[in-house]
Design a protein around this motif. Structure first.
Motif, PDB file in Angstrom:
ATOM      1  N   LYS A 275       8.620  -1.750  -1.493  1.00 48.58           N
ATOM      2  CA  LYS A 275       7.688  -1.046  -0.607  1.00 48.58           C
ATOM      3  C   LYS A 275       6.596  -0.346  -1.410  1.00 48.58           C
ATOM      4  O   LYS A 275       5.438  -0.282  -0.976  1.00 48.58           O
ATOM      5  CB  LYS A 275       8.451  -0.037   0.253  1.00 48.58           C
ATOM      6  N   LEU A 276       6.961   0.175  -2.577  1.00 49.24           N
ATOM      7  CA  LEU A 276       5.961   0.794  -3.451  1.00 49.24           C
ATOM      8  C   LEU A 276       4.886  -0.219  -3.831  1.00 49.24           C
ATOM      9  O   LEU A 276       3.683   0.057  -3.727  1.00 49.24           O
ATOM     10  CB  LEU A 276       6.628   1.316  -4.729  1.00 49.24           C
ATOM     11  N   ARG A 277       5.316  -1.384  -4.265  1.00 49.79           N
ATOM     12  CA  ARG A 277       4.359  -2.404  -4.706  1.00 49.79           C
ATOM     13  C   ARG A 277       3.498  -2.896  -3.540  1.00 49.79           C
ATOM     14  O   ARG A 277       2.324  -3.206  -3.722  1.00 49.79           O
ATOM     15  CB  ARG A 277       5.102  -3.568  -5.364  1.00 49.79           C
ATOM     16  N   LYS A 278       4.076  -2.922  -2.371  1.00 48.73           N
ATOM     17  CA  LYS A 278       3.335  -3.398  -1.193  1.00 48.73           C
ATOM     18  C   LYS A 278       2.174  -2.479  -0.864  1.00 48.73           C
ATOM     19  O   LYS A 278       1.123  -2.938  -0.403  1.00 48.73           O
ATOM     20  CB  LYS A 278       4.286  -3.503   0.002  1.00 48.73           C
ATOM     21  N   GLN A 279       2.332  -1.166  -1.069  1.00 51.04           N
ATOM     22  CA  GLN A 279       1.234  -0.240  -0.771  1.00 51.04           C
ATOM     23  C   GLN A 279       0.464   0.164  -2.023  1.00 51.04           C
ATOM     24  O   GLN A 279      -0.407   1.037  -1.971  1.00 51.04           O
ATOM     25  CB  GLN A 279       1.759   0.993  -0.046  1.00 51.04           C
ATOM     26  N   GLY A 280       0.763  -0.474  -3.156  1.00 40.18           N
ATOM     27  CA  GLY A 280       0.007  -0.219  -4.380  1.00 40.18           C
ATOM     28  C   GLY A 280       0.270   1.123  -5.009  1.00 40.18           C
ATOM     29  O   GLY A 280      -0.621   1.757  -5.572  1.00 40.18           O
ATOM     30  N   SER A 281       1.527   1.589  -4.928  1.00 41.28           N
ATOM     31  CA  SER A 281       1.887   2.900  -5.475  1.00 41.28           C
ATOM     32  C   SER A 281       2.955   2.777  -6.549  1.00 41.28           C
ATOM     33  O   SER A 281       3.670   1.783  -6.636  1.00 41.28           O
ATOM     34  CB  SER A 281       2.401   3.821  -4.361  1.00 41.28           C
TER      35      SER A 281
END
Length: 418
Positions: A275-281
């Motif tokens: 989920k972090l990678r999906k929102q670029g965080s």
């Protein structure tokens, strides 16, 4: 003008789409691990099956009244929700997905439209393309569109599932009809304070002075009041980057083995990293919690948590999983039967813009590796690539004894036409 489109008894309706024999029959959908009732058809509501009813207490009642019980089929519900929202985007570009079964729409430049007819078009297209019944409420503000939707749902024969508040007479009539506790945005504490002031309906709330509302409450309640007056103060929400990402779940059974606990925590941590990678965080901190079954009072109870601070921000599943597993192991107490675990990643920063460290940084090989894993998992959907300490067969371990097929998300569950 705004519209609120709400899917009727969404989970039950999804089950009926692929099993027409369930139409007009009472249906109940259960929560994770087949715990309690979280969705009911109108027929089940008429039989007085309460929301949140623990199924072990009400199973006899369901059998006596021929209520069909199903486990939550979240892959199916999520996919059907996406289809409904995509259809709504054909009617206006301004769509706010409010929940899995609700969406707000804003109509800019639709001055000469017949919204009664436009609402009927939306309902008919969604029903024809997905089989999901909906109700549509249209009004000058978001809050009033919620009120209009409630009227459409409450009086289906008179409204045909669509109600438009397009005059001052309709607005006042609607506000006098709806109780103060049923107004969107008014919680229990606010209800009590407004009722003490003599507010029994939404109309009563609008009769309070602006000065008194601002002094007694806050800008949020004032905006709500103006929205009910037909003056738009609550706009569509923009998609925002989350400040923390959590994955917390109950286990299918209680676990007392440290290896089982590590596997679950690793799976939850990997989900957070994705989920972090999906929102670029990327995250700076990892919070891990572990708790026993609070409902089994006869067993020894234990709850614990730990926060791990990282020396550099990361979105790597390898790092986040390994740190979370270490934290879980430090919480674990031998002899305790654990029922629930959670992983929360916090201290989020943009992956493309954060302060680098001079000596301690993430392995540069992790970024391309994570991109490759994400691309493969997106292509094959069923998470073909996992870490070695995860269960390779199941991602989410839940008791689902009444689970229906995943008709739209699993090639093996697609219906055959004979």
């Amino acid at each position: 003008m705004y519209a609120l489109v709400d899917c009727n008894n969404f989970y039950a309706s999804c089950e009926r789409v692929f099993n027409p024999n369930l139409r007009h029959k009472p249906i109940a959908i259960l929560s994770n691990n087949d715990g309690c009732v979280i969705s009911r058809s109108d027929e089940a509501k008429a039989l007085k099956l309460p929301m949140g009813a623990p199924i072990f207490k009400w199973e006899g009642f369901c059998k006596l009244n021929n209520i069909q019980i199903f486990s939550s089929n979240y892959p199916l519900y999520g996919d059907m929700s996406t289809r409904v929202m995509k259809i709504l985007e054909q009617f206006t570009p301004d769509v706010e997905v409010y929940s899995i079964d609700e969406a707000f729409l804003e109509f800019k430049g639709f001055d000469n439209y017949d919204f009664q007819d436009y609402g009927n078009q939306m309902r008919q297209r969604i029903l024809k393309w997905t089989g999901i019944p909906t109700c549509v409420g249209v009004a000058p503000t978001k809050t009033l569109s919620k009120v209009a939707n409630k009227i459409a749902r409450k009086f289906p024969n008179e409204t045909k599932g669509v109600y438009v508040i397009d005059s001052e007479e309709k607005r006042i009539k609607a506000l006098k009809w709806i109780k103060i506790e049923d107004v969107w945005g008014i919680g229990r504490s606010l209800q009590k304070r407004l009722k003490a002031k003599g507010c029994k309906t939404a109309f009563d709330f609008t009769q309070l002075t602006d000065d008194w509302v601002r002094k007694s409450f806050s800008i949020v309640e004032w905006r709500l009041k103006k929205d009910l007056e037909g003056i738009s103060k609550i706009k569509l929400d923009e998609v925002k980057t989350k400040r923390a990402i959590a994955t917390t779940r109950s286990f299918e059974y209680t676990y007392s083995n440290i290896d089982d606990i590590k596997e679950r925590i690793s799976t939850f941590a990997t989900s957070c990293a994705e989920k972090l990678r999906k929102q670029g965080s990327s995250c700076h901190m990892i919070y891990v919690s572990l708790s026993s079954d609070k409902h089994k009072k006869e067993l020894e109870q234990h709850r614990g948590s730990r926060i791990i601070s990282l020396s550099y921000p990361t979105d790597s599943s390898l790092i986040i999983s390994s740190k979370a597993v270490l934290a879980g192991a430090s919480i674990f107490k031998k002899g305790i039967k654990y029922k629930r675990a959670g992983v929360v990643v916090m201290g989020l920063v943009s992956t493309n813009n954060y302060q680098l460290q001079m000596f301690d940084n993430e392995n540069p090989k992790h970024k391309p590796l994570m991109r490759t894993i994400d691309n493969l998992n997106a292509k094959y959907t069923n998470y073909k690539i996992k870490l070695a300490n995860q269960d390779l067969k199941r991602t989410w371990k839940m008791r689902q004894e009444r689970l229906t097929p995943r008709y739209t998300t699993n090639i093996n569950d697609i219906i055959f036409v004979k």
